[in-house]
Scaffold this motif. Structure first.
Motif, mmCIF file in Angstrom:
data_model
loop_
_atom_site.group_PDB
_atom_site.id
_atom_site.type_symbol
_atom_site.label_atom_id
_atom_site.label_comp_id
_atom_site.label_asym_id
_atom_site.label_seq_id
_atom_site.Cartn_x
_atom_site.Cartn_y
_atom_site.Cartn_z
ATOM 1 N N SER A 26 -14.367 7.796 4.540
ATOM 2 C CA SER A 26 -13.743 6.534 4.119
ATOM 3 C C SER A 26 -12.707 6.758 3.013
ATOM 4 N N ILE A 27 -12.572 7.989 2.540
ATOM 5 C CA ILE A 27 -11.665 8.236 1.413
ATOM 6 C C ILE A 27 -10.315 8.810 1.807
ATOM 7 N N THR A 28 -10.192 9.363 3.028
ATOM 8 C CA THR A 28 -8.923 9.964 3.437
ATOM 9 C C THR A 28 -8.846 10.011 4.953
ATOM 10 N N ASP A 29 -7.642 10.217 5.473
ATOM 11 C CA ASP A 29 -7.436 10.335 6.925
ATOM 12 C C ASP A 29 -7.389 11.792 7.380
ATOM 13 N N LEU A 30 -6.692 12.612 6.587
ATOM 14 C CA LEU A 30 -6.536 14.020 6.932
ATOM 15 C C LEU A 30 -6.931 14.892 5.755
ATOM 16 N N MET A 31 -7.533 16.037 6.065
ATOM 17 C CA MET A 31 -7.794 17.057 5.054
ATOM 18 C C MET A 31 -7.015 18.296 5.437
ATOM 19 N N VAL A 32 -6.272 18.822 4.489
ATOM 20 C CA VAL A 32 -5.589 20.089 4.683
ATOM 21 C C VAL A 32 -6.343 21.112 3.848
ATOM 22 N N VAL A 33 -6.760 22.195 4.493
ATOM 23 C CA VAL A 33 -7.505 23.254 3.822
ATOM 24 C C VAL A 33 -6.664 24.526 3.914
ATOM 25 N N CYS A 34 -6.526 25.217 2.787
ATOM 26 C CA CYS A 34 -5.796 26.484 2.795
ATOM 27 C C CYS A 34 -6.422 27.435 1.793
ATOM 28 N N THR A 35 -6.020 28.692 1.890
ATOM 29 C CA THR A 35 -6.575 29.739 1.034
ATOM 30 C C THR A 35 -5.492 30.296 0.120
ATOM 31 N N GLY A 36 -5.876 30.483 -1.137
ATOM 32 C CA GLY A 36 -5.042 31.185 -2.108
ATOM 33 C C GLY A 36 -5.698 32.515 -2.424
ATOM 34 N N THR A 37 -4.892 33.476 -2.836
ATOM 35 C CA THR A 37 -5.389 34.843 -3.010
ATOM 36 C C THR A 37 -6.022 35.126 -4.376
ATOM 37 N N MET B 97 0.834 -1.185 0.000
ATOM 38 C CA MET B 97 0.000 0.000 0.000
ATOM 39 C C MET B 97 0.878 1.247 0.000
ATOM 40 N N ARG B 98 0.385 2.324 -0.580
ATOM 41 C CA ARG B 98 1.167 3.558 -0.688
ATOM 42 C C ARG B 98 1.596 4.109 0.671
ATOM 43 N N GLU B 99 0.751 3.964 1.694
ATOM 44 C CA GLU B 99 1.054 4.551 2.995
ATOM 45 C C GLU B 99 2.332 3.984 3.607
ATOM 46 N N THR B 100 2.727 2.777 3.207
ATOM 47 C CA THR B 100 3.970 2.230 3.744
ATOM 48 C C THR B 100 5.175 2.966 3.180
ATOM 49 N N LEU B 101 5.042 3.555 2.001
ATOM 50 C CA LEU B 101 6.134 4.311 1.406
ATOM 51 C C LEU B 101 6.341 5.645 2.111
ATOM 52 N N LEU B 102 5.277 6.259 2.496
ATOM 53 C CA LEU B 102 5.337 7.558 3.144
ATOM 54 C C LEU B 102 4.215 7.598 4.177
ATOM 55 N N GLN B 103 4.576 7.610 5.425
ATOM 56 C CA GLN B 103 3.566 7.573 6.480
ATOM 57 C C GLN B 103 2.672 8.812 6.420
ATOM 58 N N VAL B 104 1.481 8.688 6.974
ATOM 59 C CA VAL B 104 0.491 9.760 6.912
ATOM 60 C C VAL B 104 1.055 11.076 7.453
ATOM 61 N N GLN B 105 1.709 11.047 8.601
ATOM 62 C CA GLN B 105 2.233 12.283 9.187
ATOM 63 C C GLN B 105 3.341 12.879 8.323
ATOM 64 N N GLU B 106 4.183 12.035 7.768
ATOM 65 C CA GLU B 106 5.240 12.521 6.881
ATOM 66 C C GLU B 106 4.648 13.167 5.635
ATOM 67 N N LEU B 107 3.625 12.537 5.078
ATOM 68 C CA LEU B 107 2.952 13.089 3.904
ATOM 69 C C LEU B 107 2.304 14.434 4.253
ATOM 70 N N HIS B 108 1.629 14.476 5.389
ATOM 71 C CA HIS B 108 1.010 15.713 5.856
ATOM 72 C C HIS B 108 2.060 16.820 5.973
ATOM 73 N N ASP B 109 3.170 16.523 6.634
ATOM 74 C CA ASP B 109 4.215 17.526 6.843
ATOM 75 C C ASP B 109 4.824 17.981 5.517
ATOM 76 N N PHE B 110 4.976 17.048 4.586
ATOM 77 C CA PHE B 110 5.486 17.371 3.254
ATOM 78 C C PHE B 110 4.548 18.359 2.556
ATOM 79 N N ILE B 111 3.240 18.075 2.593
ATOM 80 C CA ILE B 111 2.254 18.939 1.949
ATOM 81 C C ILE B 111 2.240 20.322 2.599
ATOM 82 N N ILE B 112 2.253 20.365 3.912
ATOM 83 C CA ILE B 112 2.268 21.652 4.633
ATOM 84 C C ILE B 112 3.489 22.464 4.208
ATOM 85 N N ASP B 113 4.637 21.808 4.121
ATOM 86 C CA ASP B 113 5.869 22.489 3.717
ATOM 87 C C ASP B 113 5.728 23.077 2.313
ATOM 88 N N LYS B 114 5.174 22.295 1.387
ATOM 89 C CA LYS B 114 5.066 22.750 -0.005
ATOM 90 C C LYS B 114 4.047 23.866 -0.178
#
Length: 110
Positions: free
Chosen positions: A37-48, A1-18
């Motif tokens: 059932s489709i995801t564990d975390l949602m990151v919401v942000c605003t663009g201008t 499974m993809r999550e074994t390649l990059l753990q959820v928290q690592e993926l989250h931190d990567f996205i936040i950084d980018k």
């Protein structure tokens, strides 16, 4: 499974950084495990602007491909009001302020 390649928290931190690199505003993380059932975390942000929203999504897309972890899909880039980047266990929502106020994802999923 993809999550074994990059753990959820690592993926989250990567996205936040980018998205932070691209000056995304009002970054919020919602833990939706047990609610979605489709995801564990949602990151919401605003663009201008349409261009800013699309640029944030493009930065995440390009950076994730560089680490061999491309998104499952990206939708909404054409109009740039609300772009969703599906990274599997983390779903990124990049919205302009009007769309974010209208859909209130934080209230819906929080």
């Amino acid at each position: 499974m993809r999550e074994t390649l990059l753990q959820v928290q690592e993926l989250h931190d990567f996205i936040i950084d980018k998205i932070d690199d691209m000056k995304a505003q009002d970054i919020v993380t919602l833990d939706v495990r047990g609610k979605s059932s489709i995801t564990d975390l949602m990151v919401v942000c605003t663009g201008t602007s349409n261009r800013h929203v699309a640029s944030i999504a493009d930065n995440v897309n390009k950076a994730s491909k560089l680490i061999d972890f491309p998104p499952f899909g990206i939708s909404g880039e054409e109009d740039g009001e609300w772009v969703v980047v599906d990274m599997g266990s983390v779903m990124l929502h990049i919205m302009q302020e009007d769309a974010r106020q209208l859909y209130q994802l934080e209230k819906l999923w929080g």
